[in-house]
Design an enzyme around this catalytic site. Structure first.
Site, PDB file in Angstrom:
ATOM      1  N   TYR A  64      -0.261  -0.081  -0.382  1.00 24.02           N
ATOM      2  CA  TYR A  64      -0.790   1.004   0.443  1.00 24.02           C
ATOM      3  C   TYR A  64       0.332   1.966   0.866  1.00 24.02           C
ATOM      4  CZ  TYR A  64      -2.401   3.210   4.787  1.00 24.02           C
ATOM      5  OH  TYR A  64      -2.688   4.113   5.785  1.00 24.02           O
ATOM      6  N   LEU A  65       1.431   1.398   1.353  1.00 25.02           N
ATOM      7  CA  LEU A  65       2.531   2.262   1.832  1.00 25.02           C
ATOM      8  C   LEU A  65       3.183   3.027   0.684  1.00 25.02           C
ATOM      9  CD1 LEU A  65       4.177  -0.035   4.550  1.00 25.02           C
ATOM     10  CD2 LEU A  65       2.652   1.916   4.901  1.00 25.02           C
TER      11      LEU A  65
END
Ligand code: NAP
Length: 216
Positions: free
Chosen positions: A128-129
């Protein structure tokens, strides 16, 4: 301004539709994926509703917009493929379309830690990051006037209007920020010249939103 709210059916997106729908300055154009989501947008006060999906062609939704707010996301219940398709590639498609159609402001709802995936050992969070970081970098390198807002953990608490905004917030322990305050920061970022082409983190804090953004 005609403001396209991408992710309008989401929790933060709903608040954005409601607030922008009431604003005299802006027109809230809610982008949702499904026909049956239209009624809720009308109830929230959307000025216009457009059906589009970030995994498909979104050109018709971006045409005629002065500004866009990206508040969409695949969410934590989906796998890396959707995170990549929505949070990364979907956001990049929005950047491309915004450039093509002369959008004057792109406001990105990103996340604390975006572009710094080494900070976590959670594999899904890492993906996600990375996706958020890649989309942010793509926007930073575009020709658009942008603002990238990176909040810490979101809550559904009532807004308090007080935040901390910094390029990098060091002390994150037990801190969060209400989605309503994030929505206020995103809306203020549409027009506040102090944050043009800036990327910064936010959490609840001790300064009024406008004042905190002016110090950036
Ligand atoms: P949310 O309620 O999960 O809403 C996300 C929205 O994105 C949903 O309405 C969803 O549409 C939409 N969406 C998903 N796939 C899409 C696609 N292919 N095309 C168009 N729209 C699509 O989000 P939230 O909790 O308000 O958070 C907003 C964003 O803040 C997150 O996505 C995340 O990147 C960021 N953020 C979150 C946190 C946190 O603590 N949760 C912290 C920092 C940053 P449907 O309603 O149709 O499913």
């Amino acid at each position: 301004m005609n403001v396209l709210i991408v992710g309008a059916n989401g929790t933060t997106g709903n608040i954005l539709v409601e607030k922008l729908g009431k604003s005299r300055e802006h027109k809230a154009v809610a982008m949702v994926r499904k026909e049956e989501q239209k009624a809720k947008m009308e109830q929230l006060g959307a000025d216009e509703i457009v059906i589009a999906d970030l995994e498909k062609d979104i050109e018709h939704a971006v045409k005629g917009m002065d500004a866009v707010i990206f508040a969409a996301g695949a969410g934590s219940k989906t796998g890396p493929d959707k995170t990549y398709a929505v949070d990364q590639e979907g956001a990049k498609q929005l950047v491309n379309q915004a450039e093509k159609h002369g959008v004057k402001r792109f406001v990105m709802l990103s996340s604390i830690g975006a572009g710094n995936p080494v900070a976590t050992s959670d594999q899904n969070m890492k993906v996600y990051l990375e996706a958020k970081g890649s989309a942010d970098e793509y926007l930073q390198k575009s020709s658009l006037s942008y603002v990238i807002v990176r909040p810490g953990p979101l809550s559904n608490d009532a807004e308090n209007g007080q935040i901390e905004a910094k390029e990098k917030i060091e002390d994150m322990k037990d801190r969060s920020i209400p989605r309503a305050d994030v929505a206020n920061v995103l809306i203020e970022s549409l027009t506040n010249e102090h944050v043009t082409n800036k990327t910064f983190e936010i959490l609840s804090g001790e300064r009024h939103i406008e004042e905190a953004l002016e110090s950036m």
